[in-house]
Design a protein around this motif. Structure first.
Motif, short mmCIF file in Angstrom:
data_model
loop_
_atom_site.label_atom_id
_atom_site.label_comp_id
_atom_site.label_asym_id
_atom_site.label_seq_id
_atom_site.Cartn_x
_atom_site.Cartn_y
_atom_site.Cartn_z
N SER A 111 0.83 -1.20 0.00
CA SER A 111 0.00 0.00 0.00
C SER A 111 0.87 1.26 0.00
O SER A 111 0.52 2.27 -0.62
N GLU A 112 2.02 1.19 0.67
CA GLU A 112 2.92 2.34 0.71
C GLU A 112 3.52 2.61 -0.66
O GLU A 112 3.60 3.77 -1.10
N SER A 113 3.94 1.56 -1.35
CA SER A 113 4.51 1.73 -2.69
C SER A 113 3.46 2.20 -3.68
O SER A 113 3.75 3.01 -4.57
N ARG A 114 2.22 1.68 -3.55
CA ARG A 114 1.14 2.12 -4.44
C ARG A 114 0.86 3.61 -4.27
O ARG A 114 0.64 4.33 -5.24
N LEU A 115 0.87 4.08 -3.00
CA LEU A 115 0.62 5.50 -2.73
C LEU A 115 1.73 6.37 -3.32
O LEU A 115 1.46 7.42 -3.91
N LYS A 116 2.97 5.90 -3.20
CA LYS A 116 4.10 6.66 -3.73
C LYS A 116 4.03 6.77 -5.25
O LYS A 116 4.26 7.84 -5.81
N VAL A 117 3.71 5.66 -5.91
CA VAL A 117 3.59 5.67 -7.37
C VAL A 117 2.42 6.55 -7.81
O VAL A 117 2.53 7.31 -8.78
N LEU A 118 1.32 6.48 -7.08
CA LEU A 118 0.14 7.28 -7.43
C LEU A 118 0.45 8.76 -7.31
O LEU A 118 0.04 9.56 -8.17
N GLN A 119 1.16 9.15 -6.26
CA GLN A 119 1.52 10.55 -6.09
C GLN A 119 2.43 11.03 -7.23
O GLN A 119 2.33 12.19 -7.65
N SER A 120 3.28 10.16 -7.71
CA SER A 120 4.19 10.52 -8.79
C SER A 120 3.49 10.59 -10.15
O SER A 120 3.79 11.46 -10.97
N CYS A 121 2.54 9.68 -10.37
CA CYS A 121 1.92 9.57 -11.70
C CYS A 121 0.61 10.35 -11.84
O CYS A 121 0.19 10.62 -12.97
N LEU A 122 -0.02 10.69 -10.72
CA LEU A 122 -1.33 11.34 -10.80
C LEU A 122 -1.32 12.64 -11.61
O LEU A 122 -2.20 12.84 -12.45
N PRO A 123 -0.34 13.56 -11.40
CA PRO A 123 -0.34 14.78 -12.22
C PRO A 123 -0.25 14.48 -13.71
O PRO A 123 -0.92 15.14 -14.52
N HIS A 124 0.56 13.47 -14.10
CA HIS A 124 0.69 13.13 -15.52
C HIS A 124 -0.62 12.57 -16.07
O HIS A 124 -1.03 12.91 -17.19
N GLU A 182 -11.36 25.76 -25.21
CA GLU A 182 -10.87 24.77 -24.26
C GLU A 182 -9.57 24.12 -24.75
O GLU A 182 -8.65 23.87 -23.97
N PHE A 183 -9.49 23.89 -26.03
CA PHE A 183 -8.35 23.21 -26.64
C PHE A 183 -7.04 23.98 -26.44
O PHE A 183 -5.98 23.39 -26.22
N VAL A 184 -7.09 25.32 -26.50
CA VAL A 184 -5.87 26.13 -26.41
C VAL A 184 -5.72 26.86 -25.09
O VAL A 184 -4.69 27.53 -24.88
N VAL A 185 -6.70 26.74 -24.20
CA VAL A 185 -6.67 27.49 -22.94
C VAL A 185 -6.47 26.58 -21.73
O VAL A 185 -5.61 26.83 -20.88
N ILE A 186 -7.25 25.49 -21.65
CA ILE A 186 -7.26 24.67 -20.43
C ILE A 186 -5.94 23.94 -20.20
O ILE A 186 -5.38 24.04 -19.10
N PRO A 187 -5.38 23.20 -21.16
CA PRO A 187 -4.11 22.49 -20.89
C PRO A 187 -2.96 23.39 -20.43
O PRO A 187 -2.26 23.04 -19.48
N PRO A 188 -2.73 24.58 -21.06
CA PRO A 188 -1.60 25.41 -20.61
C PRO A 188 -1.73 25.91 -19.18
O PRO A 188 -0.71 26.21 -18.54
N ILE A 189 -2.97 26.02 -18.66
CA ILE A 189 -3.13 26.49 -17.29
C ILE A 189 -3.21 25.33 -16.29
O ILE A 189 -2.80 25.45 -15.13
N VAL A 190 -3.71 24.17 -16.73
CA VAL A 190 -3.83 23.02 -15.83
C VAL A 190 -2.46 22.38 -15.59
O VAL A 190 -2.14 21.98 -14.46
N ASN A 191 -1.64 22.28 -16.62
CA ASN A 191 -0.35 21.59 -16.50
C ASN A 191 0.54 22.15 -15.38
O ASN A 191 0.95 21.40 -14.49
N PRO A 192 0.86 23.46 -15.39
CA PRO A 192 1.74 23.95 -14.32
C PRO A 192 1.11 23.90 -12.94
O PRO A 192 1.81 23.68 -11.95
N LEU A 193 -0.21 24.07 -12.87
CA LEU A 193 -0.88 24.01 -11.57
C LEU A 193 -0.82 22.60 -11.00
O LEU A 193 -0.56 22.40 -9.81
N MET A 194 -1.05 21.60 -11.85
CA MET A 194 -1.00 20.21 -11.39
C MET A 194 0.41 19.84 -10.94
O MET A 194 0.60 19.26 -9.87
#
Length: 306
Positions: free
Chosen positions: A226-239, A275-287
């Protein structure tokens, strides 16, 4: 304009649907563009300055943020000017330049997300071989290929579109789109469609690759603690979130281009196209700035020392 000739300019007719809302829309979009630039520049500066972040995953995130600035610069300045203008004409060279900017931004976003997915796949599924597989030279090669790939994929379609004779100059959108330009053709666009479908397959191939790698990662996680799953999830969730967000935005843009949504709801058509040109550029750095602890920690250290 004579039949079979190129117009000197195109009219972006979707701006007529904004009407009296153009001034509030200008203020909102200007603030949004400022946030996009500010957020992405912070991530770029933090990764560039902190030696502890000079690792493959963070270098690829830096490239993703640079691409967000590139795509935003290809859209927002012209869009903001058009919001305040009484005429919404764009010259032929400017139109095709905007098409190349936006489509190359989208393609590079996909290739870079594929590179990040591969990096996470190696880190999770082959941790002992990570430093051997993700060397500095390997990262440079991946980034170079990600830059070259959009140019190679988009150039044939751009050449065909530019040489196609057109019999109209009204584009029902707030920015130039290749498919809408081809709809103005005086001749059959069969060759353009075949080439477009083939290139679309090569462009969307990275989507399948990213989906495949994250499925493999999730399958590996099921076997861990469960600890390793949480660590991997924290690393991969933003992507995963940024990938899902961009995939949905791409899908919405394809639907808008292929179907006449503006006939049912002009306002919805404008929102979906933005949405195509606005949402990804603002979501990426925030995530990445909020969810990845190393980036978050260094942002706080660099800019909020007191």
């Amino acid at each position: 304009m004579e039949n079979g000739s190129h117009p000197f300019y195109f009219n972006l007719t979707a701006f007529g649907n904004i009407g009296y809302y153009r001034y509030p829309a200008f203020i909102f979009c200007f603030l949004l563009y400022s946030v996009i630039v500010f957020a992405n520049v912070i991530i770029i500066l933090v990764i560039s300055r902190e030696k502890s972040l000079h690792q493959p995953m963070y270098i690829l995130i830096l490239c993703l943020c640079i691409n967000s600035l590139y795509g935003s610069a290809g859209f927002f300045p012209r869009f903001l000017i058009d919001l305040l203008s009484d005429t919404h004409a764009i010259s032929l060279p400017a139109c095709f330049t905007q098409i190349f900017f936006i489509y190359s931004y989208a393609t590079f976003e996909l290739t870079m997300m594929s590179a990040i997915a591969y990096d996470r796949y190696v880190a999770v599924c082959h941790p002992l071989h990570y430093h051997n597989k993700m060397t500095a030279n390997k990262v440079i090669t991946i980034v170079a290929a990600a830059y070259i790939y959009p140019v190679c994929v988009l150039s044939p379609s751009a050449c065909l579109s530019f040489t196609t004779p057109l019999c109209g100059n009204n584009i029902p959108k707030v920015f130039c789109a290749n498919w809408l330009v081809l709809k103005l053709s005086c001749v059959t666009t069969f060759i353009n469609n075949v080439v477009g479908l083939f290139l679309s397959g090569t462009i969307f191939a990275p989507l399948l690759f990213v989906a495949y790698t994250y499925v493999r990662i999730l399958l590996i996680c099921r076997k861990g603690t469960s600890e390793s799953r949480l660590k991997v999830l924290q690393s991969c969730l933003p992507h995963i979130v940024t990938f899902a967000n961009f995939a949905v935005s791409m899908f919405c843009d394809v639907v808008l281009s292929r179907f006449n949504i503006e006939e049912f709801s002009p306002f919805a058509a404008i929102v979906i196209s933005l949405e195509f040109v606005v949402i990804p550029p603002i979501v990426n750095p925030l995530m990445y700035g909020i969810k990845l602890q190393e980036i978050k920690k260094n942002i706080l250290k660099c800019y909020f020392k007191k």
